[in-house]
Design a protein around this motif. Structure first.
Motif, PDB file in Angstrom:
ATOM      1  N   LEU A  90       0.574  -0.867   0.407  1.00 24.28           N
ATOM      2  CA  LEU A  90      -0.069   0.368  -0.281  1.00 24.28           C
ATOM      3  C   LEU A  90       1.380   1.528  -0.048  1.00 24.28           C
ATOM      4  O   LEU A  90       0.032   2.360  -0.610  1.00 24.28           O
ATOM      5  CB  LEU A  90      -1.177  -0.035   1.018  1.00 24.28           C
ATOM      6  N   LEU A  91       2.389   1.660   0.501  1.00 23.72           N
ATOM      7  CA  LEU A  91       3.250   2.417   0.274  1.00 23.72           C
ATOM      8  C   LEU A  91       3.365   2.667  -0.700  1.00 23.72           C
ATOM      9  O   LEU A  91       3.912   3.453  -1.505  1.00 23.72           O
ATOM     10  CB  LEU A  91       4.150   2.067   1.122  1.00 23.72           C
ATOM     11  N   ALA A  92       3.569   1.503  -1.677  1.00 24.29           N
ATOM     12  CA  ALA A  92       3.851   1.660  -2.733  1.00 24.29           C
ATOM     13  C   ALA A  92       2.854   2.254  -3.683  1.00 24.29           C
ATOM     14  O   ALA A  92       3.244   3.153  -4.825  1.00 24.29           O
ATOM     15  CB  ALA A  92       4.367  -0.374  -3.919  1.00 24.29           C
ATOM     16  N   HIS A  93       1.793   1.605  -4.017  1.00 25.11           N
ATOM     17  CA  HIS A  93       0.370   2.375  -4.722  1.00 25.11           C
ATOM     18  C   HIS A  93       0.420   3.673  -4.253  1.00 25.11           C
ATOM     19  O   HIS A  93       0.188   4.547  -4.658  1.00 25.11           O
ATOM     20  CB  HIS A  93      -0.701   1.326  -4.318  1.00 25.11           C
ATOM     21  N   LEU A  94       0.835   3.797  -3.050  1.00 18.63           N
ATOM     22  CA  LEU A  94       0.615   5.579  -1.980  1.00 18.63           C
ATOM     23  C   LEU A  94       1.412   6.459  -3.055  1.00 18.63           C
ATOM     24  O   LEU A  94       1.428   7.004  -3.949  1.00 18.63           O
ATOM     25  CB  LEU A  94       1.080   5.680  -1.294  1.00 18.63           C
ATOM     26  N   ASN A  95       3.067   5.165  -3.190  1.00 22.77           N
ATOM     27  CA  ASN A  95       3.852   6.908  -4.265  1.00 22.77           C
ATOM     28  C   ASN A  95       3.631   6.629  -5.453  1.00 22.77           C
ATOM     29  O   ASN A  95       4.201   7.334  -6.492  1.00 22.77           O
ATOM     30  CB  ASN A  95       5.102   5.368  -3.652  1.00 22.77           C
ATOM     31  N   LEU A  96       2.757   5.286  -6.038  1.00 23.56           N
ATOM     32  CA  LEU A  96       2.790   5.449  -7.802  1.00 23.56           C
ATOM     33  C   LEU A  96       1.059   6.160  -7.726  1.00 23.56           C
ATOM     34  O   LEU A  96       1.051   6.929  -9.154  1.00 23.56           O
ATOM     35  CB  LEU A  96       2.610   4.298  -8.114  1.00 23.56           C
ATOM     36  N   PHE A  97      -0.401   5.898  -6.840  1.00 30.17           N
ATOM     37  CA  PHE A  97      -1.118   6.860  -7.415  1.00 30.17           C
ATOM     38  C   PHE A  97      -1.398   7.216  -6.842  1.00 30.17           C
ATOM     39  O   PHE A  97      -3.108   8.118  -6.977  1.00 30.17           O
ATOM     40  CB  PHE A  97      -2.361   5.549  -7.080  1.00 30.17           C
ATOM     41  N   GLY A  98      -0.946   7.733  -5.449  1.00 27.93           N
ATOM     42  CA  GLY A  98      -1.385   9.318  -4.580  1.00 27.93           C
ATOM     43  C   GLY A  98      -2.761   9.010  -3.737  1.00 27.93           C
ATOM     44  O   GLY A  98      -2.519   7.502  -3.572  1.00 27.93           O
ATOM     45  N   GLU A  99      -2.497   9.954  -2.606  1.00 23.23           N
ATOM     46  CA  GLU A  99      -3.385   9.548  -1.606  1.00 23.23           C
ATOM     47  C   GLU A  99      -4.551   9.688  -1.227  1.00 23.23           C
ATOM     48  O   GLU A  99      -5.022   8.758  -0.398  1.00 23.23           O
ATOM     49  CB  GLU A  99      -4.206  11.390  -1.351  1.00 23.23           C
ATOM     50  N   SER A 100      -4.781   8.240  -2.396  1.00 30.59           N
ATOM     51  CA  SER A 100      -6.147   7.555  -2.506  1.00 30.59           C
ATOM     52  C   SER A 100      -5.736   7.239  -1.338  1.00 30.59           C
ATOM     53  O   SER A 100      -6.893   6.573  -1.044  1.00 30.59           O
ATOM     54  CB  SER A 100      -6.817   7.508  -3.558  1.00 30.59           C
ATOM     55  N   TYR A 101      -4.763   6.334  -1.410  1.00 31.80           N
ATOM     56  CA  TYR A 101      -4.092   5.199  -0.317  1.00 31.80           C
ATOM     57  C   TYR A 101      -3.642   5.522   0.480  1.00 31.80           C
ATOM     58  O   TYR A 101      -3.045   5.133   1.550  1.00 31.80           O
ATOM     59  CB  TYR A 101      -3.039   4.306  -1.446  1.00 31.80           C
ATOM     60  N   GLY A 102      -3.707   6.941   0.923  1.00 26.15           N
ATOM     61  CA  GLY A 102      -3.171   7.398   2.523  1.00 26.15           C
ATOM     62  C   GLY A 102      -4.523   6.837   3.972  1.00 26.15           C
ATOM     63  O   GLY A 102      -3.414   6.371   4.533  1.00 26.15           O
ATOM     64  N   PRO A 103      -5.476   6.662   3.365  1.00 25.42           N
ATOM     65  CA  PRO A 103      -6.399   6.424   4.335  1.00 25.42           C
ATOM     66  C   PRO A 103      -5.662   4.899   4.589  1.00 25.42           C
ATOM     67  O   PRO A 103      -6.016   4.814   5.637  1.00 25.42           O
ATOM     68  CB  PRO A 103      -7.730   6.333   3.980  1.00 25.42           C
ATOM     69  N   ALA A 104      -5.550   4.270   3.807  1.00 28.90           N
ATOM     70  CA  ALA A 104      -5.137   2.557   3.815  1.00 28.90           C
ATOM     71  C   ALA A 104      -3.803   2.289   4.832  1.00 28.90           C
ATOM     72  O   ALA A 104      -3.882   1.797   6.102  1.00 28.90           O
ATOM     73  CB  ALA A 104      -5.611   1.353   3.241  1.00 28.90           C
ATOM     74  N   VAL A 105      -2.706   3.011   3.897  1.00 28.03           N
ATOM     75  CA  VAL A 105      -1.321   3.491   4.799  1.00 28.03           C
ATOM     76  C   VAL A 105      -1.855   3.907   6.387  1.00 28.03           C
ATOM     77  O   VAL A 105      -0.703   3.008   7.608  1.00 28.03           O
ATOM     78  CB  VAL A 105      -0.619   4.078   3.935  1.00 28.03           C
ATOM     79  N   ASP A 106      -2.502   4.619   6.488  1.00 32.14           N
ATOM     80  CA  ASP A 106      -2.279   5.818   7.522  1.00 32.14           C
ATOM     81  C   ASP A 106      -3.038   4.339   8.696  1.00 32.14           C
ATOM     82  O   ASP A 106      -2.784   4.132   9.796  1.00 32.14           O
ATOM     83  CB  ASP A 106      -3.650   6.420   8.348  1.00 32.14           C
ATOM     84  N   ARG A 107      -4.395   3.394   8.312  1.00 35.11           N
ATOM     85  CA  ARG A 107      -4.626   1.752   9.246  1.00 35.11           C
ATOM     86  C   ARG A 107      -3.568   1.390   9.719  1.00 35.11           C
ATOM     87  O   ARG A 107      -4.004   0.874  10.391  1.00 35.11           O
ATOM     88  CB  ARG A 107      -5.880   1.965   8.087  1.00 35.11           C
ATOM     89  N   LEU A 108      -2.831   1.107   8.363  1.00 37.99           N
ATOM     90  CA  LEU A 108      -1.550  -0.395   8.595  1.00 37.99           C
ATOM     91  C   LEU A 108      -0.551   0.492   9.702  1.00 37.99           C
ATOM     92  O   LEU A 108      -0.324   0.049  10.657  1.00 37.99           O
ATOM     93  CB  LEU A 108      -1.406  -0.743   7.329  1.00 37.99           C
ATOM     94  N   LEU A 109      -0.037   1.784   9.513  1.00 43.52           N
ATOM     95  CA  LEU A 109       0.554   2.349  10.490  1.00 43.52           C
ATOM     96  C   LEU A 109       0.143   2.298  11.926  1.00 43.52           C
ATOM     97  O   LEU A 109       1.329   2.092  12.839  1.00 43.52           O
ATOM     98  CB  LEU A 109       1.083   3.378  10.218  1.00 43.52           C
ATOM     99  N   LYS A 110      -1.085   1.935  12.500  1.00 46.06           N
ATOM    100  CA  LYS A 110      -1.398   2.811  13.792  1.00 46.06           C
ATOM    101  C   LYS A 110      -2.116   1.026  13.899  1.00 46.06           C
ATOM    102  O   LYS A 110      -1.830   0.852  14.747  1.00 46.06           O
ATOM    103  CB  LYS A 110      -2.549   3.108  13.473  1.00 46.06           C
ATOM    104  N   THR A 111      -2.561  -0.585  13.151  1.00 46.43           N
ATOM    105  CA  THR A 111      -2.909  -1.138  13.527  1.00 46.43           C
ATOM    106  C   THR A 111      -1.791  -2.250  13.737  1.00 46.43           C
ATOM    107  O   THR A 111      -1.729  -3.864  14.483  1.00 46.43           O
ATOM    108  CB  THR A 111      -3.985  -1.780  13.204  1.00 46.43           C
ATOM    109  N   ALA A 112      -1.006  -2.764  12.758  1.00 53.61           N
ATOM    110  CA  ALA A 112      -0.406  -3.348  11.914  1.00 53.61           C
ATOM    111  C   ALA A 112       0.763  -4.074  13.073  1.00 53.61           C
ATOM    112  O   ALA A 112       0.923  -3.256  13.947  1.00 53.61           O
ATOM    113  CB  ALA A 112       0.505  -3.521  10.657  1.00 53.61           C
TER     114      ALA A 112
END
Length: 280
Positions: A258-280
């Motif tokens: 999801l970090l890779a997709h954040l870098n490739l496609f932008g902030e639309s993947y930000g919420p999923a990254v934030d969720r995993l950063l907090k719970t993984a």
């Protein structure tokens, strides 16, 4: 991209009759080539040279030793464009159980250390593969840190994300599970678009991005975008049972993709990254 007659004449083929553009992802131009005797699949990377496909060729060679993949017929450079020529495979349907077994066979190929004997730095996401004896160090320094720094440069990072990542980074480095991981051959980009079945139902793997790491990374990718059902995971586990603690750590590997997709496609993947950063 249009291929001229002069360009096509430099391929190691004779009797070319038809060349048609086909779907080949968002990275390469792709073509179906029909000769007087058979059909071929051609990938072209404009202005990038033969080196662009060296890593993919290596991946096909490693995976192809234990599962079905397209066969590499030739690769090289024509007029500055890198190309990769593969045999054409007609697609069909098959068993997800058998697909799980095929992926497990790949993961049963092991190496003494984590990484690979070469980096892949010409793609959109750089892959630093130098060998490491410690999996936690490899995953944090050569995978996650790389994407975090890229996100910082592109303006996709924030103090909140940095704080959450620092916490998770330390947890990964101190996790005893990471010390028990055995280096497995990974496909490296195991989403549903990179798997399929030949006309006779044989499982097929394409577009590899191989290295040796925790097999849970490949399994984590299968859980993000769908396309793999319970039969797939049953087939996998019947051949190569999951290690204790592996399932619980899948979110930490989902984070990489999801970090890779954040870098490739932008902030639309930000919420999923934030969720995993907090719970993984």
């Amino acid at each position: 991209m249009q291929l001229s007659t002069q360009w096509l004449a430099q391929l190691p083929l004779t009797g070319i009759q038809h060349v048609n553009a086909v779907s080949g992802g968002d990275i390469n131009a792709a073509f179906a080539i029909q000769t007087t005797t058979q059909r071929y699949f051609l990938k072209v990377q404009p202005h990038r040279g033969a080196a662009f496909f060296t890593h993919e060729v290596d991946g096909f060679n490693r995976l192809g030793a234990v599962v079905t993949t397209p066969k590499v017929l030739a690769s090289g450079t024509i007029n500055g464009d890198g190309y990769l020529l593969l045999n054409w495979l007609d697609m069909g349907v098959g068993s997800q159980y058998d697909l799980g077994q095929a992926v497990a066979r790949v993961h049963q190929q092991h190496a003494p250390q984590f990484g690979l004997d070469h980096d892949f730095l010409v793609g959109k996401i750089p892959k630093y593969n130098h060998w490491q004896s410690n999996w936690a160090t490899f995953y944090v320094e050569q995978r996650l840190d790389v994407l975090v720094k890229l996100a910082q440069r592109q303006g996709y990072w924030s103090p909140d994300r940095e704080q959450a990542y620092h916490r998770l980074r330390q947890a990964i480095l101190s996790d005893s599970y990471m010390q028990m991981v055995q280096p497995s051959l990974l496909h490296g980009d195991l989403w549903s678009g990179n798997v399929g079945f030949t006309a006779d139902g044989t499982p097929l793997l394409i577009d590899p991005d191989v290295f040796y790491g925790d097999r849970a990374m490949d399994l984590a990718m299968t859980t993000i975008f769908g396309g793999f059902d319970s039969d797939f995971y049953r087939g996998y586990a019947d051949r190569y049972p999951l290690a204790p603690g592996m399932r619980e750590r899948l979110p930490r590997y989902q984070l990489y993709y999801l970090l890779a997709h954040l870098n490739l496609f932008g902030e639309s993947y930000g919420p999923a990254v934030d969720r995993l950063l907090k719970t993984a």
